[in-house]
Design a protein around this motif. Structure first.
Motif, PDB file in Angstrom:
ATOM      1  N   ILE A   6     -96.213  -8.249   7.582  1.00 46.06           N
ATOM      2  CA  ILE A   6     -96.313  -8.728   8.966  1.00 46.06           C
ATOM      3  C   ILE A   6     -95.422  -7.830   9.819  1.00 46.06           C
ATOM      4  O   ILE A   6     -94.234  -7.657   9.517  1.00 46.06           O
ATOM      5  CB  ILE A   6     -95.816 -10.189   9.088  1.00 46.06           C
ATOM      6  N   ALA A   7     -95.993  -7.242  10.854  1.00 43.57           N
ATOM      7  CA  ALA A   7     -95.216  -6.380  11.764  1.00 43.57           C
ATOM      8  C   ALA A   7     -94.875  -7.168  13.022  1.00 43.57           C
ATOM      9  O   ALA A   7     -95.764  -7.725  13.672  1.00 43.57           O
ATOM     10  CB  ALA A   7     -96.043  -5.150  12.133  1.00 43.57           C
ATOM     11  N   LEU A   8     -93.588  -7.221  13.342  1.00 47.37           N
ATOM     12  CA  LEU A   8     -93.150  -7.861  14.592  1.00 47.37           C
ATOM     13  C   LEU A   8     -92.464  -6.786  15.419  1.00 47.37           C
ATOM     14  O   LEU A   8     -91.347  -6.371  15.100  1.00 47.37           O
ATOM     15  CB  LEU A   8     -92.126  -8.969  14.333  1.00 47.37           C
ATOM     16  N   ASP A   9     -93.129  -6.313  16.442  1.00 47.78           N
ATOM     17  CA  ASP A   9     -92.522  -5.299  17.308  1.00 47.78           C
ATOM     18  C   ASP A   9     -92.220  -5.883  18.671  1.00 47.78           C
ATOM     19  O   ASP A   9     -92.825  -6.883  19.075  1.00 47.78           O
ATOM     20  CB  ASP A   9     -93.484  -4.109  17.468  1.00 47.78           C
ATOM     21  N   GLY A  10     -91.299  -5.217  19.362  1.00 49.63           N
ATOM     22  CA  GLY A  10     -90.990  -5.657  20.719  1.00 49.63           C
ATOM     23  C   GLY A  10     -89.609  -5.181  21.119  1.00 49.63           C
ATOM     24  O   GLY A  10     -88.873  -4.630  20.300  1.00 49.63           O
ATOM     25  N   PRO A  11     -89.255  -5.388  22.394  1.00 49.14           N
ATOM     26  CA  PRO A  11     -87.968  -4.913  22.898  1.00 49.14           C
ATOM     27  C   PRO A  11     -86.798  -5.758  22.405  1.00 49.14           C
ATOM     28  O   PRO A  11     -86.987  -6.823  21.815  1.00 49.14           O
ATOM     29  CB  PRO A  11     -88.131  -5.036  24.413  1.00 49.14           C
ATOM     30  N   ARG A 129     -89.753  -1.554  16.396  1.00 45.63           N
ATOM     31  CA  ARG A 129     -90.344  -1.101  17.653  1.00 45.63           C
ATOM     32  C   ARG A 129     -91.711  -0.448  17.448  1.00 45.63           C
ATOM     33  O   ARG A 129     -92.542  -0.444  18.350  1.00 45.63           O
ATOM     34  CB  ARG A 129     -89.433  -0.057  18.339  1.00 45.63           C
ATOM     35  N   ASP A 130     -91.871   0.142  16.258  1.00 46.11           N
ATOM     36  CA  ASP A 130     -93.044   0.984  15.993  1.00 46.11           C
ATOM     37  C   ASP A 130     -93.704   0.626  14.672  1.00 46.11           C
ATOM     38  O   ASP A 130     -94.381   1.452  14.081  1.00 46.11           O
ATOM     39  CB  ASP A 130     -92.597   2.457  15.926  1.00 46.11           C
ATOM     40  N   ILE A 131     -93.467  -0.589  14.186  1.00 48.53           N
ATOM     41  CA  ILE A 131     -93.985  -0.943  12.855  1.00 48.53           C
ATOM     42  C   ILE A 131     -95.525  -0.965  12.875  1.00 48.53           C
ATOM     43  O   ILE A 131     -96.170  -0.317  12.061  1.00 48.53           O
ATOM     44  CB  ILE A 131     -93.431  -2.312  12.357  1.00 48.53           C
ATOM     45  N   GLY A 132     -96.097  -1.680  13.828  1.00 46.99           N
ATOM     46  CA  GLY A 132     -97.561  -1.782  13.893  1.00 46.99           C
ATOM     47  C   GLY A 132     -98.217  -0.501  14.397  1.00 46.99           C
ATOM     48  O   GLY A 132     -99.343  -0.177  14.018  1.00 46.99           O
ATOM     49  N   SER A 133     -97.508   0.236  15.247  1.00 48.86           N
ATOM     50  CA  SER A 133     -98.124   1.421  15.860  1.00 48.86           C
ATOM     51  C   SER A 133     -97.933   2.681  15.033  1.00 48.86           C
ATOM     52  O   SER A 133     -98.725   3.610  15.129  1.00 48.86           O
ATOM     53  CB  SER A 133     -97.551   1.644  17.262  1.00 48.86           C
ATOM     54  N   PHE A 134     -96.880   2.736  14.207  1.00 44.75           N
ATOM     55  CA  PHE A 134     -96.610   3.983  13.494  1.00 44.75           C
ATOM     56  C   PHE A 134     -96.258   3.814  12.010  1.00 44.75           C
ATOM     57  O   PHE A 134     -96.818   4.500  11.163  1.00 44.75           O
ATOM     58  CB  PHE A 134     -95.475   4.738  14.204  1.00 44.75           C
ATOM     59  N   VAL A 135     -95.340   2.906  11.710  1.00 48.23           N
ATOM     60  CA  VAL A 135     -94.855   2.803  10.313  1.00 48.23           C
ATOM     61  C   VAL A 135     -95.968   2.294   9.389  1.00 48.23           C
ATOM     62  O   VAL A 135     -96.243   2.880   8.345  1.00 48.23           O
ATOM     63  CB  VAL A 135     -93.608   1.874  10.215  1.00 48.23           C
ATOM     64  N   ASP A 187     -90.152  10.646  22.814  1.00 44.80           N
ATOM     65  CA  ASP A 187     -91.379  11.392  22.519  1.00 44.80           C
ATOM     66  C   ASP A 187     -92.047  10.920  21.242  1.00 44.80           C
ATOM     67  O   ASP A 187     -93.266  10.828  21.164  1.00 44.80           O
ATOM     68  CB  ASP A 187     -91.052  12.891  22.346  1.00 44.80           C
ATOM     69  N   PHE A 188     -91.221  10.633  20.225  1.00 46.62           N
ATOM     70  CA  PHE A 188     -91.772  10.390  18.899  1.00 46.62           C
ATOM     71  C   PHE A 188     -91.747   8.898  18.559  1.00 46.62           C
ATOM     72  O   PHE A 188     -90.683   8.274  18.554  1.00 46.62           O
ATOM     73  CB  PHE A 188     -90.951  11.200  17.882  1.00 46.62           C
ATOM     74  N   ALA A 189     -92.922   8.331  18.261  1.00 46.03           N
ATOM     75  CA  ALA A 189     -93.056   6.926  17.853  1.00 46.03           C
ATOM     76  C   ALA A 189     -92.259   5.970  18.756  1.00 46.03           C
ATOM     77  O   ALA A 189     -91.352   5.283  18.303  1.00 46.03           O
ATOM     78  CB  ALA A 189     -92.658   6.747  16.388  1.00 46.03           C
TER      79      ALA A 189
END
Ligand code: DC
Length: 224
Positions: A6-11, A129-135, A187-189
């Motif tokens: 389960i990826a929980l991303d956010g600020p 921050r980037d689990i769902g989008s990158f990791v 720039d990156f992830a």
């Protein structure tokens, strides 16, 4: 039990870690706080007297960093150079430095590698921050959790007070907004909602309401 993450991303301050802890207990899976890894990298730079934005200097130590994630009674312990730094990494001064050092590609590649290894080895809930989008782009469950910056500053203030650190609300709000900007403009992830993540604004929600909402989706996902 099927393997799933389960990826929980956010600020910062959106409530991710509280929700992630509750989910991991309820589902009996591991909780991986990925921010702790960037905080540990920041602490290492402080120890070595290295500037957090200096990629050349940071790249000299990051690949050999002695960083381990352990679990004691289900709680994550962050071990740096053999020492438990779980409390030290929470100091408010470390937050902005962690945000700065996490923008460096060499740091992210190292930490992401570790995160992918852990996530592949067992079911877990990861916050970051980037689990769902990158990791973990193929992660089965993705959520993007946010809240108004005033609400987040208030939560952060309460959390720090519990640790005996008293910081002015306006200062915290400014720091949170600065970190949001840093984290989402690197720039990156960068911090970003994955296209297939479910968006949850927790400003007016209790922790239990957020947890229930996520559990409902996971329950419908045919993995339990
Ligand atoms: O979640 P946290 O506040 O402990 O994270 C500290 C910093 O680490 C945050 O400002 C951004 C960075 N971070 C990141 O870039 N990617 C992650 N997956 C987790 C944290």
């Amino acid at each position: 039990m099927k393997h799933y993450n389960i990826a929980l991303d956010g600020p910062s301050g959106s409530g991710k870690s509280t929700v992630a802890k509750a989910l991991s207990q309820k589902l009996n899976i591991l909780y991986l706080d990925t921010g702790a890894m960037y905080r540990a990298a920041a602490l290492k730079a402080i120890k070595l007297g290295v500037q957090h934005k200096n990629e050349e200097e940071v790249s000299k130590f990051i690949n050999d960093i002695d960083l381990k994630i352990d679990y004691v009674d289900g709680a994550q312990r962050t071990i740096l150079d053999g020492e438990d730094v779980s409390s030290a990494i929470r100091a408010n001064e470390v937050s902005m430095m962690a945000s700065d050092i996490s923008a460096l590609k060499c740091v992210r590649l190292k930490m992401v590698d570790l995160q992918r290894q852990i996530a592949a080895s067992m079911p877990c809930v990861l916050d970051g921050r980037d689990i769902g989008s990158f990791v973990l782009p193929d992660c089965k469950f993705k959520f993007y959790i946010t809240a108004d910056s005033s609400v987040r500053a208030k939560r952060r203030q309460a959390e720090l007070e519990q640790r005996g650190q008293f910081v002015n609300f306006d200062t915290l709000k400014k720091e949170i907004e600065q970190r949001d900007y840093n984290d989402s403009h690197r720039d990156f992830a960068p911090l970003k909602q994955a296209d297939d993540a479910i968006y949850i604004d927790t400003s007016d929600m209790t922790v239990q309401e957020v947890v229930d909402k996520i559990l409902k989706v996971v329950g419908e996902g045919n993995v339990l």
